[in-house]
Scaffold this motif. Sequence first.
Motif, mmCIF file in Angstrom:
data_model
loop_
_atom_site.group_PDB
_atom_site.id
_atom_site.type_symbol
_atom_site.label_atom_id
_atom_site.label_comp_id
_atom_site.label_asym_id
_atom_site.label_seq_id
_atom_site.Cartn_x
_atom_site.Cartn_y
_atom_site.Cartn_z
ATOM 1 N N ARG A 28 0.831 -1.205 0.000
ATOM 2 C CA ARG A 28 0.000 0.000 0.000
ATOM 3 C C ARG A 28 0.873 1.265 0.000
ATOM 4 O O ARG A 28 0.599 2.217 -0.737
ATOM 5 N N ALA A 32 0.838 3.958 -2.978
ATOM 6 C CA ALA A 32 0.470 5.339 -2.654
ATOM 7 C C ALA A 32 1.571 6.299 -3.131
ATOM 8 O O ALA A 32 1.276 7.389 -3.635
ATOM 9 N N ARG A 40 -6.368 3.434 -3.565
ATOM 10 C CA ARG A 40 -7.163 2.495 -2.770
ATOM 11 C C ARG A 40 -7.208 1.166 -3.506
ATOM 12 O O ARG A 40 -7.289 1.126 -4.724
ATOM 13 N N ASP A 42 -9.291 -2.002 -4.674
ATOM 14 C CA ASP A 42 -10.674 -2.412 -4.874
ATOM 15 C C ASP A 42 -10.656 -3.841 -5.397
ATOM 16 O O ASP A 42 -9.615 -4.354 -5.794
ATOM 17 N N TRP A 64 -3.317 0.748 -12.150
ATOM 18 C CA TRP A 64 -4.222 1.475 -11.249
ATOM 19 C C TRP A 64 -4.479 2.874 -11.795
ATOM 20 O O TRP A 64 -5.623 3.331 -11.834
ATOM 21 N N GLN A 68 -8.049 4.546 -13.098
ATOM 22 C CA GLN A 68 -8.574 5.808 -12.559
ATOM 23 C C GLN A 68 -8.869 6.795 -13.691
ATOM 24 O O GLN A 68 -9.892 7.478 -13.674
#
Length: 75
Positions: A28, A32, A40, A42, A64, A68
Amino acid sequence: MKAFDWHADPISRATVITTSYRNTQNVRRFLARECGAAFRFDRPFMAWLKDGADKTMGDAADEWLRRQAEKRSSP
């Protein structure tokens, strides 16, 4: 060869996602840093991470971000 420790080993964009992959705080933090504070997990993204295809953590960050961007461009 020692198995990669997803909890403690350093993660880079070149880190290969292995069959022992886990969604840890270490992962994570890496995502990030690469994707921004909005990162996040999912379910669809987690399934993509574990689908067995060869990929790296750099591929994961790029995927990711792609997802987005796709969400933002959808009506």
